[in-house]
Design a protein around this motif. Structure first.
Motif, PDB file in Angstrom:
ATOM      1  N   SER A 156       1.028  -1.236   0.079  1.00 53.76           N
ATOM      2  CA  SER A 156       0.047   0.107   0.136  1.00 53.76           C
ATOM      3  C   SER A 156       1.001   1.436  -0.041  1.00 53.76           C
ATOM      4  CB  SER A 156      -0.805  -0.099   1.131  1.00 53.76           C
ATOM      5  OG  SER A 156      -1.555  -1.165   1.380  1.00 53.76           O
ATOM      6  N   TRP A 157       1.947   1.137   0.726  1.00 52.88           N
ATOM      7  CA  TRP A 157       3.075   2.319   0.935  1.00 52.88           C
ATOM      8  C   TRP A 157       3.391   2.470  -0.491  1.00 52.88           C
ATOM      9  CZ3 TRP A 157       4.545   5.141   5.334  1.00 52.88           C
ATOM     10  CH2 TRP A 157       5.717   5.810   5.082  1.00 52.88           C
ATOM     11  N   GLU A 158       4.004   1.545  -1.241  1.00 52.17           N
ATOM     12  CA  GLU A 158       4.419   1.384  -2.553  1.00 52.17           C
ATOM     13  C   GLU A 158       3.701   2.220  -3.367  1.00 52.17           C
ATOM     14  OE1 GLU A 158       7.676  -1.555  -4.437  1.00 52.17           O
ATOM     15  OE2 GLU A 158       5.544  -2.313  -4.030  1.00 52.17           O
ATOM     16  N   LYS A 159       2.490   1.838  -3.310  1.00 52.07           N
ATOM     17  CA  LYS A 159       1.462   2.380  -4.431  1.00 52.07           C
ATOM     18  C   LYS A 159       1.208   3.754  -4.153  1.00 52.07           C
ATOM     19  CE  LYS A 159      -3.045   0.461  -5.870  1.00 52.07           C
ATOM     20  NZ  LYS A 159      -4.137  -0.317  -5.561  1.00 52.07           N
ATOM     21  N   THR A 160       0.966   4.197  -2.837  1.00 48.82           N
ATOM     22  CA  THR A 160       0.510   5.690  -2.632  1.00 48.82           C
ATOM     23  C   THR A 160       1.744   6.385  -2.503  1.00 48.82           C
ATOM     24  OG1 THR A 160       0.308   5.007  -0.256  1.00 48.82           O
ATOM     25  CG2 THR A 160      -1.864   5.306  -1.374  1.00 48.82           C
ATOM     26  N   ILE A 161       2.907   6.190  -1.973  1.00 48.89           N
ATOM     27  CA  ILE A 161       3.904   6.964  -1.694  1.00 48.89           C
ATOM     28  C   ILE A 161       5.075   6.717  -2.418  1.00 48.89           C
ATOM     29  CG2 ILE A 161       5.441   7.988   0.105  1.00 48.89           C
ATOM     30  CD1 ILE A 161       3.177   7.215   2.051  1.00 48.89           C
ATOM     31  N   GLY A 162       5.056   5.489  -2.778  1.00 46.39           N
ATOM     32  CA  GLY A 162       6.377   5.060  -3.706  1.00 46.39           C
ATOM     33  C   GLY A 162       7.535   4.415  -3.378  1.00 46.39           C
ATOM     34  N   LYS A 163       8.662   4.885  -3.265  1.00 50.79           N
ATOM     35  CA  LYS A 163       9.988   4.418  -2.857  1.00 50.79           C
ATOM     36  C   LYS A 163       9.987   4.424  -1.433  1.00 50.79           C
ATOM     37  CE  LYS A 163      12.251   8.676  -3.845  1.00 50.79           C
ATOM     38  NZ  LYS A 163      11.299   9.572  -3.465  1.00 50.79           N
ATOM     39  N   GLU A 164      11.208   4.207  -0.830  1.00 49.00           N
ATOM     40  CA  GLU A 164      11.559   4.380   0.683  1.00 49.00           C
ATOM     41  C   GLU A 164      10.612   3.603   1.386  1.00 49.00           C
ATOM     42  OE1 GLU A 164      12.129   8.498   0.122  1.00 49.00           O
ATOM     43  OE2 GLU A 164      14.188   8.184   0.420  1.00 49.00           O
ATOM     44  N   LYS A 165      10.004   2.344   1.275  1.00 47.02           N
ATOM     45  CA  LYS A 165       9.181   1.818   1.928  1.00 47.02           C
ATOM     46  C   LYS A 165       9.509   1.249   3.370  1.00 47.02           C
ATOM     47  CE  LYS A 165       9.408  -1.908  -0.898  1.00 47.02           C
ATOM     48  NZ  LYS A 165       9.320  -3.188  -1.495  1.00 47.02           N
ATOM     49  N   PRO A 166       8.642   1.329   4.505  1.00 51.73           N
ATOM     50  CA  PRO A 166       8.971   1.092   5.757  1.00 51.73           C
ATOM     51  C   PRO A 166       9.565  -0.359   6.078  1.00 51.73           C
ATOM     52  CG  PRO A 166       6.645   0.970   5.414  1.00 51.73           C
ATOM     53  CD  PRO A 166       7.404   1.342   4.248  1.00 51.73           C
ATOM     54  N   THR A 167      10.266  -0.462   6.954  1.00 52.29           N
ATOM     55  CA  THR A 167      11.124  -1.818   7.297  1.00 52.29           C
ATOM     56  C   THR A 167      10.971  -1.996   8.869  1.00 52.29           C
ATOM     57  OG1 THR A 167      13.186  -0.479   7.780  1.00 52.29           O
ATOM     58  CG2 THR A 167      13.254  -1.337   5.514  1.00 52.29           C
ATOM     59  N   PRO A 168      11.032  -3.314   8.997  1.00 48.37           N
ATOM     60  CA  PRO A 168      10.371  -3.940  10.428  1.00 48.37           C
ATOM     61  C   PRO A 168      11.737  -3.353  11.510  1.00 48.37           C
ATOM     62  CG  PRO A 168      11.456  -5.694   9.284  1.00 48.37           C
ATOM     63  CD  PRO A 168      11.503  -4.426   8.271  1.00 48.37           C
ATOM     64  N   LEU A 169      11.109  -2.800  12.702  1.00 49.17           N
ATOM     65  CA  LEU A 169      11.972  -2.681  13.761  1.00 49.17           C
ATOM     66  C   LEU A 169      11.897  -3.937  14.891  1.00 49.17           C
ATOM     67  CD1 LEU A 169      13.464  -1.183  16.180  1.00 49.17           C
ATOM     68  CD2 LEU A 169      11.514  -0.162  17.144  1.00 49.17           C
ATOM     69  N   TYR A 170      10.651  -4.338  14.902  1.00 51.00           N
ATOM     70  CA  TYR A 170      10.504  -5.572  15.709  1.00 51.00           C
ATOM     71  C   TYR A 170       9.124  -6.166  15.847  1.00 51.00           C
ATOM     72  CZ  TYR A 170      12.591  -9.143  18.977  1.00 51.00           C
ATOM     73  OH  TYR A 170      13.142 -10.150  19.675  1.00 51.00           O
ATOM     74  N   ASP A 171       8.851  -7.363  16.324  1.00 57.13           N
ATOM     75  CA  ASP A 171       7.512  -7.941  16.399  1.00 57.13           C
ATOM     76  C   ASP A 171       7.620  -8.580  17.862  1.00 57.13           C
ATOM     77  OD1 ASP A 171       5.702 -10.048  16.407  1.00 57.13           O
ATOM     78  OD2 ASP A 171       5.314  -9.701  14.436  1.00 57.13           O
ATOM     79  N   VAL A 172       6.679  -8.299  18.634  1.00 51.29           N
ATOM     80  CA  VAL A 172       6.527  -8.751  20.018  1.00 51.29           C
ATOM     81  C   VAL A 172       5.204  -9.748  20.289  1.00 51.29           C
ATOM     82  CG1 VAL A 172       8.226  -7.746  21.182  1.00 51.29           C
ATOM     83  CG2 VAL A 172       5.904  -6.662  21.008  1.00 51.29           C
ATOM     84  N   ALA A 173       5.252 -10.716  20.928  1.00 52.24           N
ATOM     85  CA  ALA A 173       4.130 -11.433  21.352  1.00 52.24           C
ATOM     86  C   ALA A 173       3.517 -10.978  22.578  1.00 52.24           C
ATOM     87  CB  ALA A 173       4.313 -13.104  21.521  1.00 52.24           C
ATOM     88  N   HIS A 174       2.099 -10.919  23.079  1.00 50.03           N
ATOM     89  CA  HIS A 174       1.927 -10.431  24.472  1.00 50.03           C
ATOM     90  C   HIS A 174       0.750 -11.484  24.788  1.00 50.03           C
ATOM     91  CE1 HIS A 174      -0.442  -7.090  22.509  1.00 50.03           C
ATOM     92  NE2 HIS A 174      -1.243  -7.955  22.577  1.00 50.03           N
ATOM     93  N   ASN A 175       0.576 -12.436  24.291  1.00 52.30           N
ATOM     94  CA  ASN A 175      -0.303 -13.615  24.761  1.00 52.30           C
ATOM     95  C   ASN A 175       0.433 -15.057  24.587  1.00 52.30           C
ATOM     96  OD1 ASN A 175      -2.128 -12.029  25.637  1.00 52.30           O
ATOM     97  ND2 ASN A 175      -3.674 -12.670  24.060  1.00 52.30           N
ATOM     98  N   ILE A 176       1.177 -15.469  25.462  1.00 51.75           N
ATOM     99  CA  ILE A 176       2.061 -16.653  24.964  1.00 51.75           C
ATOM    100  C   ILE A 176       2.494 -17.412  26.082  1.00 51.75           C
ATOM    101  CG2 ILE A 176       4.342 -15.431  24.621  1.00 51.75           C
ATOM    102  CD1 ILE A 176       4.046 -17.063  21.716  1.00 51.75           C
ATOM    103  N   ALA A 177       3.133 -18.571  25.997  1.00 54.31           N
ATOM    104  CA  ALA A 177       3.901 -19.312  27.045  1.00 54.31           C
ATOM    105  C   ALA A 177       5.195 -19.812  26.288  1.00 54.31           C
ATOM    106  CB  ALA A 177       2.868 -20.574  27.469  1.00 54.31           C
TER     107      ALA A 177
END
Lengths: 132, 475
Positions: free
Chosen positions: B309-330
């Motif tokens: 969606s970013w690429e389609k509307t804004i174009g270049k320089e797409k966002p990149t991941p900082l991190y992903d965290v779980a908050h319901n897990i064992a």
């Protein structure tokens, strides 16, 4: 009164009433349907269910989760139950209902939280917490 | 009725119910909160639930709750329990129905002023490409063999198919895959529910937000994380959808039977559990891991659509991941040379600097922790600390509800909230006014206060605060 909603900070808690245990099952199903806020369509549907459990409380929750499974996967809502076999540990029944276009509220599951069947003044009641 | 006098004050923001309070408790129960917050916490039944949690066989040290604690079922939301894998149990009620519900954030290289004119279009595009709502799926159903691969390999399965890059895997808790997963322990029903929901948001408090960095608290850590003032980011919150709900439903039912077999008695059925090393315990752990993998794949697919969606509307320089965290897990973790199964239900893992399980690039500063605020308020990025070991390296997961949904609908107008937030320059994309009222900022605790407590208690430290520019709500 078939059921009433009780305040809970995050989820939905209902107290369900019924003259018989069968009526508790029917009214709990009604509460589940009302929470889902379905957009009902004309098409009539039915579903056969058969469940065995270890107590009437557990059977009720497993019954509601069974209905919820069919509701989500088949996009149907069930308003009536034809009990073929029913005791504290077993239910065999046909659920009658209608197709639903969409639901405004999601229910993740009916939970066993502090579940208890009580009989008071010739009336059964139970409290169910739905995780939404 | 539990009262403030029943607590022992351990430090400024830490309170304890001693073990002697109830015969069922195996350990004390601790809450991280200010005195003012504690008064509020006592208004619902969350402390009773935390006390019940302390009755689980094999629980080590304390049952613990983060400052965003509120009443749930089984465990309170915000609850943490570290349980000895050799002698203790695993409880699906300590994870909840939305297995691996969690957060991911993508950082763009652009500043707010560079995208202002695209916000509306970008939000629209994202809303259209990520379905939301009950049971709302995508148009195509994943075939079972690929679904099994997702359950086995998590977001890695999607990256292999071209829905992402290696950096998405690297910058994700557990690299988006729990090795303990076994797809054969997941029922056909759960799989059927999961076939068309990869890349869907769900409803309730699930959301996607376009945000900007409003404040930086820790310049050095921000730099290491790639965060700068006024930077635009996209943060989102969702989990394992119907598949996870079904896994929890299936196994709570199974545990209910196992409780008799193992002669375990607990104060609440919803805490149903089995010894971690029993066949039932192991099967649940494998199925929960598979559902967790599904959730990481779900967030991976959403990230893919956001980037598109970013690429389609804004174009270049797409966002990149900082991190992903779980908050319901064992999760199986080593703490003080002991293997524990750490249950986090509405709590986030926050590993310290140099921990072997965090990406190389974050080793110096500690794991990035993502804490969303309520709709229209701020969100935080924090970092894990050494002192966090006292909570099994766990911290809060969000603002925490303060008002019931029923009360919120009765007293708050969704349309008014949308207008109010528009006045603050925040765009709300939602199909449901009722949903907006339920998630209104007034219905939640103050995120600033919640984060301040974990910061002061050193469970995790503030790095940056973000505020929303647009909210795409799960309807």
């Amino acid at each position: 009164m078939k059921y009433k909603q009780i305040d809970h900070p995050a989820d939905i808690k209902v107290r369900v009433f019924g003259k018989t245990k069968k009526e508790i099952f029917l009214n709990a199903l009604k509460a589940l349907n009302d929470i889902l806020e379905p957009e009902i369509e004309e098409k009539q549907t039915q579903e056969e269910i058969e469940l065995e459990s270890t107590s009437i409380e557990n059977l009720l929750i497993e019954f509601l989760n069974e209905a919820l499974y069919f509701t989500e996967t088949k996009k149907e809502i069930y308003q009536d139950i034809d009990f073929k076999e029913f005791n504290d540990e077993k239910i065999k029944a046909t659920l009658y209902g209608q197709a639903a276009k969409e639901f405004k509220q999601e229910i993740k599951a009916a939970t066993y939280h502090e579940l208890e069947f009580k009989k008071q003044d010739d009336q059964y009641q139970t409290t169910i917490l739905f995780d939404i | 009725m539990i009262q403030k006098q029943d607590f022992k004050k351990i430090s400024q923001n830490l309170w304890e119910i001693p073990k002697e309070f109830s015969p069922e408790m195996r350990t004390p129960a601790r809450i991280y909160a200010s005195e003012e917050m504690l008064t509020k916490i006592l208004e619902d039944r969350s402390v009773n639930q935390l006390i019940n949690t302390a009755s689980l066989p094999g629980i080590e040290k304390h049952s613990m709750a983060m400052p965003d604690i509120h009443e749930g079922y089984g465990f309170p939301i915000g609850g943490v329990a570290g349980i000895d894998t050799k002698t203790g149990v695993i409880s699906p009620g300590g994870v909840g129905y939305d297995i691996n519900c969690g957060m991911r954030i993508l950082l763009s290289p652009l500043q707010e002023k560079e995208i202002t004119k695209y916000i509306e279009k970008l939000s629209q595009e994202i809303q259209e490409s990520v379905p939301s709502g009950l049971g709302k799926g995508r148009k195509t159903k994943t075939d079972i063999s690929f679904l099994n691969k997702i359950l086995q390999k998590g977001s890695q399965a999607l990256v292999e198919k071209g829905y992402g890059d290696q950096e998405d895997i690297e910058n994700c808790e557990s690299k988006g895959r729990m090795e303990s997963a076994d797809p054969s322990t997941v029922s056909d029903r759960a799989k059927q529910r999961g076939r068309d929901q990869i890349g869907t948001l769900g409803s309730g408090n699930h959301f996607i937000e376009i945000q900007k960095v409003e404040k930086i608290f820790d310049e050095q850590a921000a730099k290491e994380f790639g965060i700068f003032q006024n930077q635009v980011a996209v943060m989102f919150h969702t989990g394992s959808r119907g598949l996870g709900h079904q896994v929890a439903t299936d196994y709570i039912k199974e545990m209910m039977k196992a409780m008799n077999k193992y002669k375990i008695q607990l104060p609440d059925r919803e805490l149903a559990c089995a010894p971690f090393n029993s066949p039932e315990g192991q099967r649940y752990f494998s199925a929960m891991s598979a559902a967790a993998n599904y959730a990481w794949a779900n967030r991976q697919m959403i990230a893919y659509h956001i980037k598109k969606s970013w690429e389609k509307t804004i174009g270049k320089e797409k966002p990149t991941p900082l991190y992903d965290v779980a908050h319901n897990i064992a999760k199986k973790e080593n703490h003080n040379n002991k293997e524990l199964i750490v249950h986090r239900k509405g709590a986030t893992r926050a590993f310290p600097p140099n921990h072997p399980e965090i990406p190389e690039k974050y080793k110096k500063k500690g794991q990035p922790v993502l804490i969303p605020g309520s709709m229209g308020t701020g969100s935080y990025i924090l970092k894990g600390t050494e002192q966090g070991k006292e909570s099994w390296h766990s911290t809060c997961h969000g603002a925490g509800r303060a008002m019931s949904r029923k009360q919120a609908i009765k007293t708050i107008s969704g349309q008014e909230i949308i207008r109010e937030l528009k006045g603050k320059g925040i765009l709300i994309k939602s199909k449901s006014n009722k949903g907006v009222a339920e998630e209104a900022p007034q219905a939640y605790k103050d995120i600033d206060q919640v984060v301040e407590i974990v910061h002061q208690a050193n469970l995790s430290k503030k790095v940056a605060k973000l505020i929303p520019l647009a909210v795409i709500k799960g309807d």
